[in-house]
Scaffold this active site. Structure first.
Site: not given
Length: 275
Positions: A8, A10, A61, A105, A117, A135
């Site tokens: 990912d 972030e 992502h 994240h 998020h 996630e």
């Protein structure tokens, strides 16, 4: 040995703002270069520990088209593009021996957590058997459903703490310390890559000590959605109903694989705006 590295954006060192993670924003190209470099560091670490490993890297992502193919370590194969089975875990199957989560994240509502998020800005929370999963949790449990352990996670300190509750014997690499949603104290990218390479090698060496996260079904699942229209669309899916509170939908899944796929569908439906 077959290894899947899900990457990912972030949680990559140096990244703190959505202008660095959004393809339409001015700082995205630098962000994707940082992401690619961290992926390569983890590939190198896996192959330091297991030179003969079959390594796949899932671009996980946004559009799943962020990692720069020409800059990737040529010893690994890249899984990119969407939609695809298992989303962020594209390339995972029962023959996979280990998963590593890179650049992840914290879940929605966690704080402070850099760009925290869950799947998208349209989802407030996902609860499986009463447990809130972002996630990190969803992907760790999906891998576990196939009998595959998640050996490593990198990201900010909030992401590492979240993963540590799910897999306390796995390896975490904190590449930044969250101050707020768009602020952090970060490692220099080269230092972060050095730690990621060492952490990946350590994780592969510890794989026998890390059990898969198995959340047995049947499972009661609740998803809190931001928009009322998203709730309306979600209830068109067989088996999904409104729950108390007006913005929550609920369903029962036979197992975690079914729950994971239906959550993915609800995320996509939530992105549809009224005409």
């Amino acid at each position: 040995m077959k290894v899947l590295i899900s990457v990912d954006m972030e949680g990559v060192s140096g990244i703190v703002h959505t202008s660095e993670t959004n393809p339409d924003r001015y700082d995205y190209e630098r962000g994707r270069a940082l992401m690619t470099a961290e992926a390569n560091a983890v590939i190198a670490g896996v192959l330091d520990a297991e030179p003969g490993a079959d390594v796949r890297v899932a671009d996980a992502h946004g559009p799943f088209r962020n990692l720069l193919p020409e800059e990737m370590d040529r010893r690994a194969r890249l899984v990119r593009g969407k939609p695809r089975p298992l989303g962020m875990l594209g390339g995972l199957d029962e023959d996979t021996d280990a998963v590593l989560l890179v650049g992840y994240h914290a879940r929605a509502g966690a704080g402070p957590g850099v760009i925290a998020h869950t799947m998208s800005g349209d989802i407030l929370d996902v609860r499986v058997a009463g447990r809130s999963l972002g996630e990190i949790g969803l992907n760790t449990a999906m891998a576990g459903h196939l009998g595959v352990p998640v050996l490593l996670l990198s990201g900010d300190d909030a992401a590492c703490a979240e993963f540590g509750e799910l897999a306390p014997s796995a390896v975490t690499v904190a590449v930044k310390e969250a101050i707020a949603a768009a602020a952090a104290v970060t490692l220099h990218p080269e230092v972060a890559r050095e730690r990621l390479r060492a952490g990946a090698a350590e994780a592969i060496g510890r794989r026998a000590l890390v059990p898969p996260l198995d959340i047995a079904g049947p499972l009661a699942v609740e998803v809190d959605l931001v928009g009322a229209a998203a709730v309306d669309l979600a209830t068109l899916v067989p088996g999904v109903s409104r729950a108390d509170g007006g913005r929550t939908v609920a369903f029962t899944a036979a197992d975690f694989g079914e729950a994971y796929r239906l959550v993915q569908l609800l995320v996509q439906l939530a992105s549809i705006k009224p005409g």
